[in-house]
Design a protein around this motif. Structure first.
Motif, PDB file in Angstrom:
ATOM      1  N   ALA A 194      48.613  20.438  22.945  1.00 26.77           N
ATOM      2  CA  ALA A 194      49.942  21.050  22.924  1.00 26.77           C
ATOM      3  C   ALA A 194      49.923  22.197  23.926  1.00 26.77           C
ATOM      4  O   ALA A 194      48.853  22.748  24.239  1.00 26.77           O
ATOM      5  CB  ALA A 194      50.240  21.582  21.525  1.00 26.77           C
ATOM      6  N   ASP A 195      51.104  22.593  24.410  1.00 34.48           N
ATOM      7  CA  ASP A 195      51.117  23.693  25.387  1.00 34.48           C
ATOM      8  C   ASP A 195      50.706  25.031  24.760  1.00 34.48           C
ATOM      9  O   ASP A 195      50.531  26.024  25.465  1.00 34.48           O
ATOM     10  CB  ASP A 195      52.479  23.788  26.105  1.00 34.48           C
ATOM     11  N   THR A 210      43.345  15.883  14.032  1.00 39.61           N
ATOM     12  CA  THR A 210      44.206  17.007  14.384  1.00 39.61           C
ATOM     13  C   THR A 210      44.031  18.160  13.404  1.00 39.61           C
ATOM     14  O   THR A 210      43.260  18.051  12.441  1.00 39.61           O
ATOM     15  CB  THR A 210      45.686  16.540  14.480  1.00 39.61           C
ATOM     16  N   GLY A 211      44.702  19.272  13.680  1.00 42.48           N
ATOM     17  CA  GLY A 211      44.619  20.437  12.806  1.00 42.48           C
ATOM     18  C   GLY A 211      46.024  20.895  12.460  1.00 42.48           C
ATOM     19  O   GLY A 211      46.911  20.074  12.198  1.00 42.48           O
ATOM     20  N   SER A 212      46.241  22.207  12.483  1.00 38.33           N
ATOM     21  CA  SER A 212      47.577  22.736  12.194  1.00 38.33           C
ATOM     22  C   SER A 212      48.211  23.188  13.511  1.00 38.33           C
ATOM     23  O   SER A 212      47.582  23.141  14.567  1.00 38.33           O
ATOM     24  CB  SER A 212      47.456  23.926  11.247  1.00 38.33           C
ATOM     25  N   ASP A 213      49.452  23.673  13.438  1.00 37.40           N
ATOM     26  CA  ASP A 213      50.083  24.194  14.648  1.00 37.40           C
ATOM     27  C   ASP A 213      49.284  25.378  15.189  1.00 37.40           C
ATOM     28  O   ASP A 213      49.118  25.541  16.390  1.00 37.40           O
ATOM     29  CB  ASP A 213      51.512  24.677  14.348  1.00 37.40           C
ATOM     30  N   ARG A 214      48.751  26.199  14.273  1.00 37.06           N
ATOM     31  CA  ARG A 214      48.094  27.448  14.694  1.00 37.06           C
ATOM     32  C   ARG A 214      46.658  27.222  15.155  1.00 37.06           C
ATOM     33  O   ARG A 214      46.149  27.951  16.012  1.00 37.06           O
ATOM     34  CB  ARG A 214      48.124  28.433  13.512  1.00 37.06           C
ATOM     35  N   ALA A 215      45.987  26.243  14.564  1.00 36.32           N
ATOM     36  CA  ALA A 215      44.583  26.035  14.933  1.00 36.32           C
ATOM     37  C   ALA A 215      44.154  24.596  14.731  1.00 36.32           C
ATOM     38  O   ALA A 215      44.349  24.029  13.648  1.00 36.32           O
ATOM     39  CB  ALA A 215      43.679  26.936  14.093  1.00 36.32           C
ATOM     40  N   PHE A 216      43.574  24.029  15.782  1.00 29.88           N
ATOM     41  CA  PHE A 216      42.817  22.781  15.604  1.00 29.88           C
ATOM     42  C   PHE A 216      41.603  23.157  14.750  1.00 29.88           C
ATOM     43  O   PHE A 216      41.440  22.655  13.655  1.00 29.88           O
ATOM     44  CB  PHE A 216      42.406  22.238  16.979  1.00 29.88           C
ATOM     45  N   GLY A 274      47.133  25.075  19.169  1.00 30.41           N
ATOM     46  CA  GLY A 274      46.547  26.374  18.810  1.00 30.41           C
ATOM     47  C   GLY A 274      45.068  26.468  19.194  1.00 30.41           C
ATOM     48  O   GLY A 274      44.625  25.868  20.174  1.00 30.41           O
ATOM     49  N   TYR A 275      44.315  27.198  18.368  1.00 29.33           N
ATOM     50  CA  TYR A 275      42.924  27.502  18.722  1.00 29.33           C
ATOM     51  C   TYR A 275      41.995  26.296  18.579  1.00 29.33           C
ATOM     52  O   TYR A 275      41.977  25.627  17.542  1.00 29.33           O
ATOM     53  CB  TYR A 275      42.385  28.615  17.822  1.00 29.33           C
ATOM     54  N   ALA A 276      41.202  26.059  19.612  1.00 35.26           N
ATOM     55  CA  ALA A 276      40.066  25.129  19.526  1.00 35.26           C
ATOM     56  C   ALA A 276      38.888  25.924  20.079  1.00 35.26           C
ATOM     57  O   ALA A 276      38.630  25.926  21.288  1.00 35.26           O
ATOM     58  CB  ALA A 276      40.311  23.869  20.344  1.00 35.26           C
ATOM     59  N   LEU A 277      38.231  26.654  19.202  1.00 34.25           N
ATOM     60  CA  LEU A 277      37.206  27.618  19.637  1.00 34.25           C
ATOM     61  C   LEU A 277      35.841  27.253  19.061  1.00 34.25           C
ATOM     62  O   LEU A 277      35.752  26.727  17.946  1.00 34.25           O
ATOM     63  CB  LEU A 277      37.581  29.028  19.163  1.00 34.25           C
ATOM     64  N   GLY A 278      34.800  27.593  19.805  1.00 35.73           N
ATOM     65  CA  GLY A 278      33.444  27.372  19.316  1.00 35.73           C
ATOM     66  C   GLY A 278      33.269  25.928  18.864  1.00 35.73           C
ATOM     67  O   GLY A 278      33.554  24.983  19.612  1.00 35.73           O
ATOM     68  N   GLY A 279      32.834  25.759  17.605  1.00 36.55           N
ATOM     69  CA  GLY A 279      32.659  24.409  17.074  1.00 36.55           C
ATOM     70  C   GLY A 279      33.945  23.598  17.100  1.00 36.55           C
ATOM     71  O   GLY A 279      33.909  22.366  17.135  1.00 36.55           O
ATOM     72  N   GLY A 280      35.108  24.266  17.110  1.00 34.96           N
ATOM     73  CA  GLY A 280      36.391  23.559  17.185  1.00 34.96           C
ATOM     74  C   GLY A 280      36.585  22.933  18.557  1.00 34.96           C
ATOM     75  O   GLY A 280      37.058  21.798  18.685  1.00 34.96           O
ATOM     76  N   CYS A 281      36.202  23.653  19.593  1.00 37.76           N
ATOM     77  CA  CYS A 281      36.263  23.126  20.958  1.00 37.76           C
ATOM     78  C   CYS A 281      35.234  22.002  21.099  1.00 37.76           C
ATOM     79  O   CYS A 281      35.508  20.944  21.686  1.00 37.76           O
ATOM     80  CB  CYS A 281      35.981  24.264  21.952  1.00 37.76           C
ATOM     81  N   GLU A 282      34.063  22.223  20.509  1.00 36.31           N
ATOM     82  CA  GLU A 282      33.004  21.197  20.576  1.00 36.31           C
ATOM     83  C   GLU A 282      33.425  19.930  19.831  1.00 36.31           C
ATOM     84  O   GLU A 282      33.159  18.816  20.287  1.00 36.31           O
ATOM     85  CB  GLU A 282      31.709  21.775  19.993  1.00 36.31           C
ATOM     86  N   LEU A 283      34.093  20.112  18.699  1.00 40.22           N
ATOM     87  CA  LEU A 283      34.576  18.960  17.938  1.00 40.22           C
ATOM     88  C   LEU A 283      35.595  18.178  18.767  1.00 40.22           C
ATOM     89  O   LEU A 283      35.547  16.947  18.839  1.00 40.22           O
ATOM     90  CB  LEU A 283      35.205  19.458  16.625  1.00 40.22           C
TER      91      LEU A 283
END
Ligand code: CAA
Length: 256
Positions: A123-124, A55-61, A104-113
């Motif tokens: 989360a919503d 997991t990550g933070s509330d604001r960003a995975f 929160g954000y799961a972008l680029g490599g975060g979405c891939e991860l």
């Protein structure tokens, strides 16, 4: 190995790894990824752990690979350095089930991860995207393959060619995530799921995970053969005996 960019903890048979680089929205720099790889390897070989939550933070995975770290990279060093190579591969070679809890954000490599994990609970507030096109590159950690397999060609093309974000509700409709929960319930719900999985037979979990992944990595006929080759050897294992006996005897199985 002491960690600076991740935090790990265990709760019974469930291990939780939290990405912890808030100043850059958990941008996935080399150090963070090698700490993550080390933690995953450790929990994967720890017999007391049966399921891993990432997991990550509330604001960003995670808001992607670290753009500041990679802005001056060039070919052929990117190849020679194995950029986005072995430390990222660990996520896909972890034998135990890995659940991504995304807020929160799961972008680029975060979405891939997140997509490298076995299950995504969102989360919503979650926002998914592959915005690499907007910084002059393309997804480099499996996004073109995994997003396409998850949501289909047309939608994957639209996402990757425009770099737009998808909210949690759309991600659930598109089958990118297993479930969307209110942000406040993300960890309680994910831990409930992880504990349920951790109560199953580890060998059956391993074979099920491998067989499902074979559906992604092989053609159907080969995948069905792979499934059969994983299924048949489960017969005669202590957990198969216990699981089936418990069902017939109308009691809970003991997979210890
Ligand atoms: N790399 C490095 N730093 C990042 C980052 C990233 N991927 N994403 C965010 N940050 C940093 C910002 O630079 C900023 O740092 P400073 O305070 O030092 O300026 C801090 O995190 C907070 O970010 P913002 O001020 O931009 O926050 P915001 O709320 O205005 O916007 C955002 C949030 C929409 C996620 C925006 O930060 C953003 O677009 N980030 C980049 C997303 C992206 O392009 N990801 C793909 C990276 S490439 C990749 O991942 C390749 C691959 O396939 C492996």
């Amino acid at each position: 190995m002491p960690y600076e960019m991740i935090v790990t903890e265990t709760d019974g048979a469930v291990a939780v790894i939290r990405l912890n680089r808030p100043e850059s929205l958990n941008a996935l720099c080399d150090q963070l990824m090698s700490e993550l790889a080390d933690a995953l390897r450790g929990f994967d070989s720890d017999k007391s752990i049966r399921c891993i939550v990432l997991t990550g933070s509330d604001r960003a995975f995670a808001a992607g690979a670290d753009i500041k770290e990679m802005q001056n990279r060039s070919w052929p060093e990117t190849g020679l350095d194995d950029f986005i190579g072995k430390s990222w591969e660990v996520v896909t070679t972890t034998l135990k089930p890995v659940i991504a809890a995304v807020s929160g954000y799961a972008l680029g490599g975060g979405c891939e991860l997140a997509m490298m994990c076995d299950i995504i609970i969102a989360a919503d507030t979650a926002k998914f995207g592959q915005p690499e096109i907007a910084i002059g590159v393309i997804p480099g950690a499996g996004g073109t393959q995994r997003l396409t397999r998850a949501i289909g060609k047309s939608k994957a093309m639209e996402m990757i060619l425009t770099g737009r974000m998808m909210d949690a509700e759309e991600a659930e409709r598109a089958n990118l995530v297993a479930r969307v929960v209110p942000a406040a319930d993300l960890m309680p719900e994910t831990m409930k799921l992880a504990r349920r999985i951790a109560g199953m037979s580890p060998v059956a979990l391993l074979q099920a995970k491998r067989s499902i992944n074979a559906a992604f990595e092989t053609m159907l006929a080969e995948g069905v053969r792979y499934e059969r080759a994983s299924f048949l050897p489960l017969f005669g294992t202590p957990h198969q005996r216990e699981g089936m006996a418990a069902f017939i005897e109308k009691r809970k199985p003991d997979f210890s």
